[in-house]
Design an enzyme around this catalytic site. Sequence first.
Site, mmCIF file in Angstrom:
data_model
loop_
_atom_site.group_PDB
_atom_site.id
_atom_site.type_symbol
_atom_site.label_atom_id
_atom_site.label_comp_id
_atom_site.label_asym_id
_atom_site.label_seq_id
_atom_site.Cartn_x
_atom_site.Cartn_y
_atom_site.Cartn_z
ATOM 1 C CE LYS A 170 -31.303 -6.048 -24.599
ATOM 2 N NZ LYS A 170 -31.677 -4.682 -24.906
ATOM 3 C CE LYS A 238 -23.430 -7.413 -25.999
ATOM 4 N NZ LYS A 238 -24.378 -6.956 -24.997
HETATM 5 P P1 NAP Z 1 -20.674 1.284 -24.980
HETATM 6 O O1 NAP Z 1 -21.023 2.638 -25.420
HETATM 7 O O2 NAP Z 1 -19.662 0.495 -25.708
HETATM 8 O O3 NAP Z 1 -20.261 1.397 -23.427
HETATM 9 C C1 NAP Z 1 -19.734 0.351 -22.678
HETATM 10 C C2 NAP Z 1 -18.957 0.976 -21.535
HETATM 11 O O4 NAP Z 1 -18.489 -0.069 -20.683
HETATM 12 C C3 NAP Z 1 -17.737 1.760 -22.013
HETATM 13 O O5 NAP Z 1 -17.691 2.951 -21.309
HETATM 14 C C4 NAP Z 1 -16.575 0.856 -21.637
HETATM 15 O O6 NAP Z 1 -15.432 1.526 -21.245
HETATM 16 C C5 NAP Z 1 -17.118 0.122 -20.439
HETATM 17 N N1 NAP Z 1 -16.487 -1.203 -20.335
HETATM 18 C C6 NAP Z 1 -16.677 -2.255 -21.159
HETATM 19 N N2 NAP Z 1 -15.925 -3.279 -20.756
HETATM 20 C C7 NAP Z 1 -15.269 -2.877 -19.672
HETATM 21 C C8 NAP Z 1 -14.328 -3.487 -18.801
HETATM 22 N N3 NAP Z 1 -13.937 -4.775 -18.978
HETATM 23 N N4 NAP Z 1 -13.836 -2.766 -17.788
HETATM 24 C C9 NAP Z 1 -14.229 -1.497 -17.621
HETATM 25 N N5 NAP Z 1 -15.094 -0.844 -18.399
HETATM 26 C C10 NAP Z 1 -15.620 -1.536 -19.408
HETATM 27 O O7 NAP Z 1 -21.969 0.351 -24.909
HETATM 28 P P2 NAP Z 1 -23.504 0.769 -24.633
HETATM 29 O O8 NAP Z 1 -24.175 1.020 -25.919
HETATM 30 O O9 NAP Z 1 -23.536 1.796 -23.541
HETATM 31 O O10 NAP Z 1 -24.072 -0.626 -24.092
HETATM 32 C C11 NAP Z 1 -23.837 -1.077 -22.771
HETATM 33 C C12 NAP Z 1 -24.678 -2.338 -22.544
HETATM 34 O O11 NAP Z 1 -26.071 -2.019 -22.726
HETATM 35 C C13 NAP Z 1 -24.366 -3.456 -23.539
HETATM 36 O O12 NAP Z 1 -24.449 -4.703 -22.899
HETATM 37 C C14 NAP Z 1 -25.477 -3.308 -24.578
HETATM 38 O O13 NAP Z 1 -25.745 -4.533 -25.233
HETATM 39 C C15 NAP Z 1 -26.635 -2.847 -23.712
HETATM 40 N N6 NAP Z 1 -27.668 -2.050 -24.417
HETATM 41 C C16 NAP Z 1 -27.327 -1.056 -25.269
HETATM 42 C C17 NAP Z 1 -28.323 -0.313 -25.910
HETATM 43 C C18 NAP Z 1 -27.995 0.808 -26.862
HETATM 44 O O14 NAP Z 1 -28.919 1.298 -27.532
HETATM 45 N N7 NAP Z 1 -26.763 1.259 -26.956
HETATM 46 C C19 NAP Z 1 -29.665 -0.590 -25.643
HETATM 47 C C20 NAP Z 1 -29.982 -1.591 -24.742
HETATM 48 C C21 NAP Z 1 -28.968 -2.328 -24.120
HETATM 49 P P3 NAP Z 1 -14.380 2.144 -22.317
HETATM 50 O O15 NAP Z 1 -14.924 3.510 -22.592
HETATM 51 O O16 NAP Z 1 -13.109 2.093 -21.603
HETATM 52 O O17 NAP Z 1 -14.429 1.249 -23.542
#
Ligand code: NAP
Length: 290
Positions: A170, A238
């Site tokens: 990744k 990050k």
């Molecule tokens: P996001 O929208 O910020 O979602 C993260 C989720 O995790 C939120 O619902 C958050 O809850 C929850 N969370 C985070 N920390 C937590 C904790 N300590 N305890 C409980 N819940 C927690 O992020 P995302 O875009 O879905 O990305 C998620 C992962 O996938 C990341 O590692 C990112 O780098 C990776 N990723 C993202 C993409 C993209 O296009 N977005 C593509 C590939 C990979 P709350 O709602 O309470 O904040």
Amino acid sequence: MKIGFIGAGIMGRPMALNLINAGHEIYTWGRRFDTVEPLLVAGATGKGTPAEVAASAEICFTMVANTTDVEQVVLGERGLVHGANPGSIIVDMSTSAPSATRRIAQELAKRRVHMLDAPVSGGQVGASQGTLSIMVGGEADIFERVKPLFEILGKNIVHVGDHGAGQVVKACNQVVISLTMEGVAEAILLARKNGVDPAKMREALMGGYANSKILEVHGLKMLEENYKAGFKVKLHHKDMGIVMDNAHENKAPLPGAELVSRQITSLMEAGEGELDSSAIMKALERLSSQ
Ligand code: NAP
């Protein structure tokens, strides 16, 4: 199958919904009700702690933001580890540090709980359509057990090696993505500076070797100045931290990635962490107006 799913954000929500739609029983927990509500409405069962989720499930997925969040949800006070049954599997699909992943896998192994690191590429669209690219680290027989579930979430599923290897791949993915994104932004700037329509430039490039998903999707976002996330700048920041830390640990010189990291850091400093990562165009425009 009984499945735990924690982290119903931009990526996790559609992924969990795909598992529900495929007929699986989902158990979930979130720190905010708003986050988990769409899963509950779709039929998932809410639990009071991650440990309770793990106690109900054979396989638990995490799709949270960063390494610290993974550590908290898996190993924290009320973390998955405290409820997980021996022989069960925890699959972290977040993008997190390879070294932390290896450490977590070792901790879980002490309780006879298996782990896979399975970060993804393909964005929100891939998550919704079940077409993610999934790069998996961990033991081969555990990978085979989870593979039918990966096939609901993604299309290109590759077992790339032992614990942490998925996160390393990744990081490699993020090097290519970030340098390509910077390249697309620079091409748009160069066209503009020459009085050439950047939309026409993009159209011309899309027929040749310069074409890529980044040129198609992020190039369009840059042209339309549509920086609604998508993949947030703060997550890209990050990820580049993970890339550069790992490069330093392994004495791998990455001058290009280092340069783009600085551009992304400048977006963070400008308070633009919630924008889509294609806002790297804005960082370049600021440089150009200096
Ligand atoms: P996001 O929208 O910020 O979602 C993260 C989720 O995790 C939120 O619902 C958050 O809850 C929850 N969370 C985070 N920390 C937590 C904790 N300590 N305890 C409980 N819940 C927690 O992020 P995302 O875009 O879905 O990305 C998620 C992962 O996938 C990341 O590692 C990112 O780098 C990776 N990723 C993202 C993409 C993209 O296009 N977005 C593509 C590939 C990979 P709350 O709602 O309470 O904040």
